[in-house]
Design a protein around this motif. Structure first.
Motif, mmCIF file in Angstrom:
data_model
loop_
_atom_site.group_PDB
_atom_site.id
_atom_site.type_symbol
_atom_site.label_atom_id
_atom_site.label_comp_id
_atom_site.label_asym_id
_atom_site.label_seq_id
_atom_site.Cartn_x
_atom_site.Cartn_y
_atom_site.Cartn_z
ATOM 1 N N ASP A 199 66.700 -29.309 36.012
ATOM 2 C CA ASP A 199 67.882 -30.133 35.739
ATOM 3 C C ASP A 199 67.745 -30.962 34.466
ATOM 4 O O ASP A 199 68.576 -31.818 34.175
ATOM 5 N N TYR A 251 72.838 -24.480 41.695
ATOM 6 C CA TYR A 251 74.122 -24.352 42.403
ATOM 7 C C TYR A 251 73.896 -23.849 43.827
ATOM 8 O O TYR A 251 74.495 -24.376 44.784
ATOM 9 N N ARG A 253 71.173 -24.113 45.644
ATOM 10 C CA ARG A 253 70.537 -25.193 46.421
ATOM 11 C C ARG A 253 71.564 -26.240 46.844
ATOM 12 O O ARG A 253 71.546 -26.732 47.973
ATOM 13 N N GLU A 254 72.462 -26.581 45.933
ATOM 14 C CA GLU A 254 73.466 -27.606 46.217
ATOM 15 C C GLU A 254 74.442 -27.151 47.299
ATOM 16 O O GLU A 254 74.859 -27.949 48.153
ATOM 17 N N THR A 255 74.807 -25.893 47.291
ATOM 18 C CA THR A 255 75.842 -25.405 48.207
ATOM 19 C C THR A 255 75.294 -24.895 49.541
ATOM 20 O O THR A 255 76.014 -24.877 50.533
ATOM 21 N N HIS A 366 75.819 -27.594 36.274
ATOM 22 C CA HIS A 366 74.352 -27.644 36.261
ATOM 23 C C HIS A 366 73.803 -27.231 34.900
ATOM 24 O O HIS A 366 72.763 -27.747 34.458
#
Length: 386
Positions: A199, A251, A253-255, A366
């Motif tokens: 990130d 993305y 991981r986030e979703t 991201h």
């Protein structure tokens, strides 16, 4: 050195036998054949492999030390850097002293090229190259392990699951790092955190700093810091060849809350990181830490400060920050147009827009953050907010 047998790099006496083993490895030769002769390796692979083996045997004749191997590989590294970058610059090398060993503690963006650029700088400064910490998760194939250990890499056991096994591995690792610097007089390169900063947020894991102390717990933490000659290193890429893959992972991981690597994914990242376009690259060797740092927390704060302040911001970083929804509106960040010449900025704007266009819309936040985060980090420090 017997206690380090399982993790140490190969020594000079082992070089000829390991090189011979590599040339006999069909998988290694197959990969080289596909890389060297991409069009012929399929239909004529059976013919090209013996040709390549013969050529390699000629190339390694007389190579009987790690130093001689690095001298042989240097022109190939030169060509790889020339093809994949718009130039590499270095600063801070003048402070390194011949005969001294250092612990190069660096931010981590690329699996192979981070230590490679540090190696390249130190090599051309006429100093011994450092021993490189590499996770065992990247050494799944025997020939990869051989290659890395030939180039002064030592193994960090990350795939252990048992608590006792992990503790024992970290104690051995700590002892090896201390032994290398204090007794062998050999420098070390290690990343500031396990895994790449996908990130763009370069932060030191205090657990790594605590690990350094495990091998010398009989002395104060502050004395250990001074004895290891820690040099924070900032590696800045104008463009990250793996930025889209990193955005995709973030993305997912986030979703979904998790991410599982596909087979061979690390191999793809390594190849892309080596050969992919990086634009300009800058490596800054910071001043060696010399203050009093009584614990890992305070040391981590100072390492972060130096790595972030020495990180070079390119036009793409500022262009990303200007459209990032995570930017701090109260922070006095100059506009890109005030920092860079118009021609340079116009070229960067075109390249940056191209990367955005190639990125699926759902991954784009991201991707933007990867380039924008270093701007926020640096200007928060400059404003005294971090």
């Amino acid at each position: 050195m017997g206690e380090f047998e399982a993790i140490r790099p190969f020594n000079d006496a082992e070089v000829p036998a390991v090189l011979a083993r590599l040339i006999a490895d069909d998988q290694f030769i197959g990969i080289l054949t596909r890389y060297r002769f991409p069009r012929l390796s399929g239909p004529l692979g059976w013919l090209m492999k013996p040709v390549l083996r013969h050529r390699l045997r000629q190339e390694i004749t007389g190579i009987n030390s790690v130093g001689a191997l690095q001298d042989k590989l240097e022109p190939y590294v030169d060509r790889t850097i020339e093809k994949a970058t718009d130039g590499v610059t270095y600063s801070g090398l003048e402070q390194l002293r011949s005969g001294s060993a250092y612990l190069f503690l660096a931010n981590h963006r690329d699996i192979v090229m981070d230590p490679a650029f540090v190696n390249y700088a130190v090599y051309h400064a006429g100093l011994p190259t450092p021993r490189i910490a590499i996770g065992d998760n990247l050494l799944q194939k025997p020939f990869v392990s051989d290659l890395m250990r030939l180039n002064k890499s030592f193994i960090v056991h990350r795939s252990l699951s048992g608590r006792r096994e992990k503790l024992a591995a970290y104690q051995t690792l700590s002892a090896y790092i201390n032994h290398s610097i204090r007794h062998d007089g050999q420098s070390i390169w290690i990343a500031q955190a396990e895994g790449r900063a996908k990130d763009g947020d370069d932060r030191t894991d205090s657990a790594i700093l605590k690990m350094f102390h495990m091998g010398c717990k009989d002395e104060p933490f502050a004395d250990m810091v001074k004895a290891l000659h820690i040099v924070p290193v900032s590696i800045s890429y104008e463009y990250d060849p793996c930025d889209l893959a990193k955005a995709r992972e973030l993305y997912i991981r986030e979703t979904t809350g998790t991410y599982s690597k596909e087979p061979g994914e690390d191999d793809v990242s390594i190849a892309l990181g080596i050969t992919g376009y990086k634009g300009r690259v800058h490596v800054e060797f910071g001043e060696m830490l010399s203050g009093e740092y009584p614990d890992a927390k305070q040391l981590a704060v100072e390492v972060d400060r130096r790595i972030i302040m020495n990180y070079r911001l390119f036009p793409a970083n500022h262009l990303a920050y200007e459209r990032w929804d995570g930017r701090d509106e109260g922070l006095a960040v100059p506009a890109a147009s005030t920092l860079f010449p118009a021609e340079e900025l116009a070229e960067a704007r075109e390249k940056w827009q191209g990367r955005l266009d190639d990125c699926p819309a759902e991954y784009r936040p991201h991707l933007i953050r990867q380039y924008a985060q270093p701007v926020l980090n640096k200007y928060r420090l400059l404003a005294g907010l971090a």
